[in-house]
Enzyme design. Sequence first.
Site, PDB file in Angstrom:
ATOM      1  N   SER A 254     -11.153  -3.240 -32.946  1.00  0.00           N
ATOM      2  CA  SER A 254     -12.151  -3.488 -33.978  1.00  0.00           C
ATOM      3  C   SER A 254     -13.523  -3.193 -33.387  1.00  0.00           C
ATOM      4  O   SER A 254     -13.641  -2.821 -32.215  1.00  0.00           O
ATOM      5  CB  SER A 254     -12.089  -4.934 -34.439  1.00  0.00           C
ATOM      6  OG  SER A 254     -12.635  -5.766 -33.434  1.00  0.00           O
ATOM      7  N   LYS A 255     -14.532  -3.396 -34.201  1.00  0.00           N
ATOM      8  CA  LYS A 255     -15.896  -3.081 -33.771  1.00  0.00           C
ATOM      9  C   LYS A 255     -16.286  -3.816 -32.486  1.00  0.00           C
ATOM     10  O   LYS A 255     -17.145  -3.359 -31.741  1.00  0.00           O
ATOM     11  CB  LYS A 255     -16.884  -3.441 -34.881  1.00  0.00           C
ATOM     12  CG  LYS A 255     -16.724  -2.540 -36.093  1.00  0.00           C
ATOM     13  CD  LYS A 255     -17.883  -2.701 -37.047  1.00  0.00           C
ATOM     14  CE  LYS A 255     -17.697  -1.797 -38.247  1.00  0.00           C
ATOM     15  NZ  LYS A 255     -17.423  -2.520 -39.465  1.00  0.00           N
ATOM     16  N   ARG A 256     -15.658  -4.969 -32.251  1.00  0.00           N
ATOM     17  CA  ARG A 256     -15.967  -5.716 -31.027  1.00  0.00           C
ATOM     18  C   ARG A 256     -15.665  -4.903 -29.771  1.00  0.00           C
ATOM     19  O   ARG A 256     -16.251  -5.106 -28.728  1.00  0.00           O
ATOM     20  CB  ARG A 256     -15.105  -6.987 -30.963  1.00  0.00           C
ATOM     21  CG  ARG A 256     -15.636  -8.148 -31.731  1.00  0.00           C
ATOM     22  CD  ARG A 256     -14.780  -9.369 -31.489  1.00  0.00           C
ATOM     23  NE  ARG A 256     -13.359  -9.158 -31.790  1.00  0.00           N
ATOM     24  CZ  ARG A 256     -12.387  -9.288 -30.911  1.00  0.00           C
ATOM     25  NH1 ARG A 256     -12.647  -9.633 -29.679  1.00  0.00           N
ATOM     26  NH2 ARG A 256     -11.133  -9.082 -31.279  1.00  0.00           N
ATOM     27  N   HIS A 257     -14.678  -4.012 -29.867  1.00  0.00           N
ATOM     28  CA  HIS A 257     -14.245  -3.269 -28.683  1.00  0.00           C
ATOM     29  C   HIS A 257     -14.996  -1.971 -28.481  1.00  0.00           C
ATOM     30  O   HIS A 257     -14.784  -1.267 -27.515  1.00  0.00           O
ATOM     31  CB  HIS A 257     -12.743  -2.946 -28.790  1.00  0.00           C
ATOM     32  CG  HIS A 257     -11.891  -4.161 -28.964  1.00  0.00           C
ATOM     33  ND1 HIS A 257     -11.319  -4.479 -30.176  1.00  0.00           N
ATOM     34  CD2 HIS A 257     -11.552  -5.143 -28.104  1.00  0.00           C
ATOM     35  CE1 HIS A 257     -10.622  -5.607 -30.031  1.00  0.00           C
ATOM     36  NE2 HIS A 257     -10.758  -6.025 -28.797  1.00  0.00           N
ATOM     37  N   GLY A 258     -15.857  -1.632 -29.415  1.00  0.00           N
ATOM     38  CA  GLY A 258     -16.567  -0.359 -29.324  1.00  0.00           C
ATOM     39  C   GLY A 258     -16.653   0.225 -30.718  1.00  0.00           C
ATOM     40  O   GLY A 258     -16.025  -0.280 -31.643  1.00  0.00           O
TER      41      GLY A 258
END
Length: 486
Positions: A254-258
């Site tokens: 998800s966006k948390r990972h990049g």
Amino acid sequence: MDNGIRVRFAPSPTGPLHIGGARSALFNWLLARRHGGTMIVRIEDTDLERSSRESEENILNALSWLGIDWDEGIGKGGDHGPYRQTERLPIYREYTEKLLASGQAYHCYCSEEELEAERQDLMARGEMPQYMGKCRNLCDEDKRRYEAEGRKPVVRFRVPVNEDVIIEDLVRGRVVFESNGIGDYVIVKSDGIPTYNFAVVLDDALMEITHVIRGEEHLSNTPRQILLYQALGLNMPVFAHVSLILGKDRSKMSKRHGATAIEQYQSKGYLPEALANFLVLLGWSPVGEEEIFSLPELVQQFSLDRVAKNPAVFDLEKLNWINGCYIRQTSVERLTEMALPFLREAGYITGEITSDRYEWLKMVVLSVQEYLSYVAEITEYVNIYFDEEIEFENEEARQVLLGEQIPTVMAAFRDKVQEMAEITPEAVKAMLKALTKELKLGGKHVYMPVRVAMTGQTHGPELFYILPILGQEKILARLHRSLAKL
Ligand code: GLU
């Protein structure tokens, strides 16, 4: 030459192209190119509310940027069009009629509230929610009554009972689903628009797709699709469901990972060939140790039997490493073009660029090429050329200029610079060599003080780039200012 392999990428245009979609597109494309097959791009826009032409364009542009082209489909035409699902409604209608006529599908008049109540009821009893078939056997009178009430029916597929639906998946092996767990599912919504599971089957069959390569999240849709192929007597493609992409903490990417959208990498100055290389390694593994491959090399090597069953892990550091490798290999002209918008945005460059200034910029880029993971980072490295106010980065740097021989070294350096007719990398190399020789000092005792006096830092680009980039006037001015600051 067409050997018969026909693959497709069939995005829903409900947002920009994402990492997972791009990887599916690449795997399909590589298989087609490896075997001289046909790559098709079609648009699955049956979600009328969420689909947009803007997303469609974003997706197509991102594909092209990555180097993925196609032979048939949107913007290309072909014998199996139209290639946008909303333009294929008459085709779906024809097959809906067939299924209704044979009794393999039926109209269902249940309201949202009724369906919700059924779901709640099943869950309360600890059963999997599914449609229990209330409208399976309506008589004409029931239908007339519902219609008189103004209910608009959906069309449901009548799922055969007690059947095993078997997928021989090229990646996952044999996967078996029981038909009894499926429940009669909607194939046409009340507004006449087909659902994904119905439209995808008709498109893949009528477009003569031989291999469906897509994300594992579609595996649970596949039995619903297989049942439709069987009901309609259509030729079935083989399926290859590629593993999910997880973040480094093993939760779904998800966006948390990049960044998840391809355009975000494009706008940070990643090279498309590096991103493509990275994406292919999310699931596919090469035979040897080497991990850097151009697209033509990947076309030579790609095969579905080296696509792993276990989840792929998205590792941004690895992407940065791969991108850095490509940045070091690419031409300084290309990098300079890519760097310009970032340099302008940082305010380092303004207005028109003369050809002299362009040559100068190329040297600026060349001097930091080896440090960059992606081009947007350039502004962090080139500030040394643009900020005339020297700040020592730390006490260690200041100490470098407090050594005993510093006044002698700096005076000699100043004289040499003043004598130079032209400050080029070659001339600087020769000058520094002569200087260390004359002063009878180790290189370090000359190079480091010069570096700190010019930039305030103990590390950074080669001096033979820094000095020509600054030019005589700035070198002398910086020297004066640094020494005055001690
Ligand atoms: N439109 C679907 C998606 O974007 C395609 C699924 C498929 O490849 O069948 O997920």
